[in-house]
Scaffold this motif. Structure first.
Motif, PDB file in Angstrom:
ATOM      1  N   ASP A 112      40.370  73.280  34.375  1.00  0.00           N
ATOM      2  CA  ASP A 112      41.854  73.174  33.926  1.00  0.00           C
ATOM      3  C   ASP A 112      41.652  72.738  32.421  1.00  0.00           C
ATOM      4  OD1 ASP A 112      40.401  70.822  34.436  1.00  0.00           O
ATOM      5  OD2 ASP A 112      42.155  69.298  34.555  1.00  0.00           O
ATOM      6  N   LYS A 113      40.785  72.478  31.764  1.00  0.00           N
ATOM      7  CA  LYS A 113      40.671  72.092  30.327  1.00  0.00           C
ATOM      8  C   LYS A 113      41.016  73.564  29.668  1.00  0.00           C
ATOM      9  CE  LYS A 113      37.554  68.208  30.333  1.00  0.00           C
ATOM     10  NZ  LYS A 113      36.346  67.601  29.887  1.00  0.00           N
ATOM     11  N   PHE A 114      40.836  74.692  30.131  1.00  0.00           N
ATOM     12  CA  PHE A 114      41.171  75.907  29.472  1.00  0.00           C
ATOM     13  C   PHE A 114      42.745  76.051  29.111  1.00  0.00           C
ATOM     14  CE2 PHE A 114      37.065  77.261  30.866  1.00  0.00           C
ATOM     15  CZ  PHE A 114      36.674  78.115  29.660  1.00  0.00           C
ATOM     16  N   ILE A 115      43.458  75.416  30.037  1.00  0.00           N
ATOM     17  CA  ILE A 115      44.975  75.195  29.575  1.00  0.00           C
ATOM     18  C   ILE A 115      45.180  74.831  28.223  1.00  0.00           C
ATOM     19  CG2 ILE A 115      47.475  74.487  30.429  1.00  0.00           C
ATOM     20  CD1 ILE A 115      46.102  74.315  33.342  1.00  0.00           C
ATOM     21  N   PHE A 116      44.536  73.653  27.795  1.00  0.00           N
ATOM     22  CA  PHE A 116      44.855  73.032  26.600  1.00  0.00           C
ATOM     23  C   PHE A 116      43.485  73.224  25.366  1.00  0.00           C
ATOM     24  CE2 PHE A 116      47.574  70.696  29.313  1.00  0.00           C
ATOM     25  CZ  PHE A 116      49.097  71.100  28.727  1.00  0.00           C
ATOM     26  N   GLY A 117      42.526  73.870  25.940  1.00  0.00           N
ATOM     27  CA  GLY A 117      41.327  74.163  24.937  1.00  0.00           C
ATOM     28  C   GLY A 117      40.463  72.916  25.334  1.00  0.00           C
ATOM     29  N   GLN A 118      38.919  73.209  24.902  1.00  0.00           N
ATOM     30  CA  GLN A 118      37.826  72.304  24.807  1.00  0.00           C
ATOM     31  C   GLN A 118      37.006  72.356  24.065  1.00  0.00           C
ATOM     32  OE1 GLN A 118      36.127  72.514  28.946  1.00  0.00           O
ATOM     33  NE2 GLN A 118      36.228  74.864  28.771  1.00  0.00           N
ATOM     34  N   ALA A 119      37.399  72.338  22.598  1.00  0.00           N
ATOM     35  CA  ALA A 119      36.744  72.733  21.320  1.00  0.00           C
ATOM     36  C   ALA A 119      35.359  72.024  21.406  1.00  0.00           C
ATOM     37  CB  ALA A 119      37.722  72.482  20.319  1.00  0.00           C
ATOM     38  N   ALA A 120      35.484  70.605  21.980  1.00  0.00           N
ATOM     39  CA  ALA A 120      34.270  69.683  21.608  1.00  0.00           C
ATOM     40  C   ALA A 120      33.073  70.454  22.505  1.00  0.00           C
ATOM     41  CB  ALA A 120      34.435  68.300  22.225  1.00  0.00           C
ATOM     42  N   THR A 121      33.430  71.225  23.540  1.00  0.00           N
ATOM     43  CA  THR A 121      32.322  71.756  24.308  1.00  0.00           C
ATOM     44  C   THR A 121      31.572  73.048  23.658  1.00  0.00           C
ATOM     45  OG1 THR A 121      33.754  73.033  25.642  1.00  0.00           O
ATOM     46  CG2 THR A 121      33.345  70.929  26.495  1.00  0.00           C
ATOM     47  N   ILE A 122      32.264  73.514  22.681  1.00  0.00           N
ATOM     48  CA  ILE A 122      31.639  74.561  21.901  1.00  0.00           C
ATOM     49  C   ILE A 122      30.179  74.594  21.519  1.00  0.00           C
ATOM     50  CG2 ILE A 122      31.827  76.432  20.005  1.00  0.00           C
ATOM     51  CD1 ILE A 122      34.920  75.859  20.315  1.00  0.00           C
ATOM     52  N   VAL A 123      29.540  75.500  21.913  1.00  0.00           N
ATOM     53  CA  VAL A 123      27.799  75.078  21.432  1.00  0.00           C
ATOM     54  C   VAL A 123      27.559  76.528  20.556  1.00  0.00           C
ATOM     55  CG1 VAL A 123      27.152  73.698  23.137  1.00  0.00           C
ATOM     56  CG2 VAL A 123      26.994  76.172  23.544  1.00  0.00           C
ATOM     57  N   GLY A 124      26.348  76.547  19.921  1.00  0.00           N
ATOM     58  CA  GLY A 124      26.067  77.685  19.229  1.00  0.00           C
ATOM     59  C   GLY A 124      26.199  79.015  19.650  1.00  0.00           C
ATOM     60  N   GLU A 125      25.572  79.080  21.049  1.00  0.00           N
ATOM     61  CA  GLU A 125      25.840  80.548  21.877  1.00  0.00           C
ATOM     62  C   GLU A 125      27.436  80.663  22.011  1.00  0.00           C
ATOM     63  OE1 GLU A 125      23.850  79.902  25.554  1.00  0.00           O
ATOM     64  OE2 GLU A 125      21.893  79.679  24.738  1.00  0.00           O
ATOM     65  N   ASP A 126      28.163  79.920  22.040  1.00  0.00           N
ATOM     66  CA  ASP A 126      29.733  80.027  22.161  1.00  0.00           C
ATOM     67  C   ASP A 126      30.128  80.807  20.841  1.00  0.00           C
ATOM     68  OD1 ASP A 126      29.459  79.212  24.727  1.00  0.00           O
ATOM     69  OD2 ASP A 126      30.341  77.289  24.007  1.00  0.00           O
ATOM     70  N   VAL A 127      29.774  80.081  19.677  1.00  0.00           N
ATOM     71  CA  VAL A 127      30.150  80.720  18.531  1.00  0.00           C
ATOM     72  C   VAL A 127      29.492  81.970  18.156  1.00  0.00           C
ATOM     73  CG1 VAL A 127      29.598  80.165  16.011  1.00  0.00           C
ATOM     74  CG2 VAL A 127      30.092  78.266  17.439  1.00  0.00           C
ATOM     75  N   ALA A 128      28.314  82.083  18.500  1.00  0.00           N
ATOM     76  CA  ALA A 128      27.545  83.558  18.491  1.00  0.00           C
ATOM     77  C   ALA A 128      28.397  84.669  19.207  1.00  0.00           C
ATOM     78  CB  ALA A 128      26.254  83.505  18.830  1.00  0.00           C
ATOM     79  N   THR A 129      28.883  84.196  20.337  1.00  0.00           N
ATOM     80  CA  THR A 129      29.674  85.305  21.361  1.00  0.00           C
ATOM     81  C   THR A 129      31.021  85.371  20.521  1.00  0.00           C
ATOM     82  OG1 THR A 129      28.725  84.404  23.308  1.00  0.00           O
ATOM     83  CG2 THR A 129      30.990  85.472  23.385  1.00  0.00           C
TER      84      THR A 129
END
Length: 385
Positions: A129-146
């Motif tokens: 459900d956090k995708f509704i408002f975003g969950q930026a704090a969970t971003i890791v290096g692999e996500d940034v690369a993607t």
């Protein structure tokens, strides 16, 4: 300064800031085309349509890997865009109505799937459900690369097809006459917008994603009339919004990154709407005020010129001609004197050389204007008869 340097030393803040900046960069570039094509609501539709994609990807795979969920979101968002384009081509439904139907239908379906998943016995569903408002704090290096990979591909295609995208944004009929595949290029541009939405879901979420496509582009539009400059400005505003939003959210606990990024972009848009030199409301108000004052002074000068030639230019005569008070007329003569158009001679006033020249120019312009409009009006009447 310490907070800015923390981007290079703090792992979480660096990933969040880079992710938000990448979102601003890609969203700003693609949002420029969406704004010019009058498809501002398209980003909102694609973002809301991605929610059922996230849910379906989880139901099919049973995992919450960000890449898997984002691919599901992108696939369903792309299908929603194709469905919208098909509705516009095959029905008489207006574009805003088609966008509204697709948005509400897909988002409602997504909410239904999300509720179903949350009431299931799958313990791995927590956090969807956090995708509704975003969950930026969970971003890791692999996500940034993607994000960087997806955004790089999108920006590369925009660079390669810049002229074609520019043409279909401003004059699709002319592009079709040149033999360009307008429908295919439009679908590709919409697909690239889907990529921008995929990048932003984890940062700002479904609800706020549309703002990151529209706000930087709307701000950039106030500063320039050139597409290339607009794209660069929009990308810069998007990156600035991402970085500032991430840094502000890091100053205190419980400050969500996504909403702050969007709020920063909105403030930049508001500043641009008010203070941009070319189109800003404040400057436009000042130009309008200056034009009204100029027109008033020119009319006043013409009245003074008539009195100077056929009577006597005094505050009393000017007041009688303009149906005002002598005190008001005297103040108006002082305004003309400040322009260098009149000079005071004891108890009366006279036009200066500059005043005579300006009055003559205005009279000539008033004579030329009817002569210029006359043939046009006459031709129009003849055609009508």
């Amino acid at each position: 300064m310490e907070l800015f340097l923390a981007i290079f030393t703090d792992y979480t803040l660096r990933n969040v800031a880079l992710g938000a900046a990448l979102l601003g960069l890609v969203g700003g570039v693609l949002g420029s085309f969406a704004t010019l094509r009058r498809q501002s609501l398209l980003g909102d539709v694609l973002a809301h349509a991605s929610l059922p994609g996230i849910c379906l990807a989880f139901l099919l795979t049973g995992v919450k890997a960000p890449l898997v969920l984002l691919l599901g979101a992108g696939a369903v968002g792309w299908l929603a865009s194709l469905l919208m384009l098909a509705i516009l081509r095959t029905t008489r439904l207006p574009e805003d109505s088609a966008l509204g139907v697709i948005l509400s239908s897909f988002f409602g379906f997504g909410i239904g799937l999300l509720t179903f998943i949350q009431h299931s016995r799958n313990s791995n569903q927590a956090g969807l459900d956090k995708f509704i408002f975003g969950q930026a704090a969970t971003i890791v290096g692999e996500d940034v690369a993607t994000m960087a990979l997806l955004g790089g591909v999108a920006l590369l295609l925009v660079g390669l097809l810049y002229k074609e995208f520019k043409l279909i944004s401003f004059d699709p009929a002319y592009a079709a006459s040149l033999g360009l595949p307008v429908r295919g290029l439009g679908t590709l541009l919409t697909s690239l917008t889907v990529v921008a939405v995929m990048i932003g879901l984890q940062t700002v979420g479904v609800v706020l994603m549309a703002a990151m496509l529209i706000a930087p582009a709307a701000a950039a539009r106030q500063w320039t009339n050139r597409l290339s400059s607009m794209i660069w400005l929009s990308a810069g505003f998007g990156v600035l919004s991402g970085l500032l939003g991430a840094l502000i959210s890091a100053t205190r606990e419980n400050l969500p990154t996504g909403p702050l990024v969007v709020l920063t972009a909105s403030l930049i848009s508001l500043f641009s709407l008010l203070l941009a030199p070319e189109r800003g409301l404040v400057w436009d108000w000042q130009r309008t005020r200056a034009n009204r004052r100029r027109i008033r002074l020119e009319r006043l000068l013409l009245d003074a010129h008539v009195l100077h030639n056929h009577a006597e230019l005094t505050p009393l005569s000017l007041a009688q001609r303009r149906r005002s008070t002598p005190a008001r007329a005297k103040a108006e003569l002082e305004e003309l004197a400040a322009q260098g158009w009149v000079v005071q001679r004891n108890d009366h006033w006279e036009l200066s050389e500059r005043g005579h020249a300006e009055a003559h120019r205005l009279e000539q312009a008033m004579r030329v204007l009817p002569k210029t409009l006359g043939p046009l009006v006459g031709g129009g009447m003849g055609g009508a008869s």
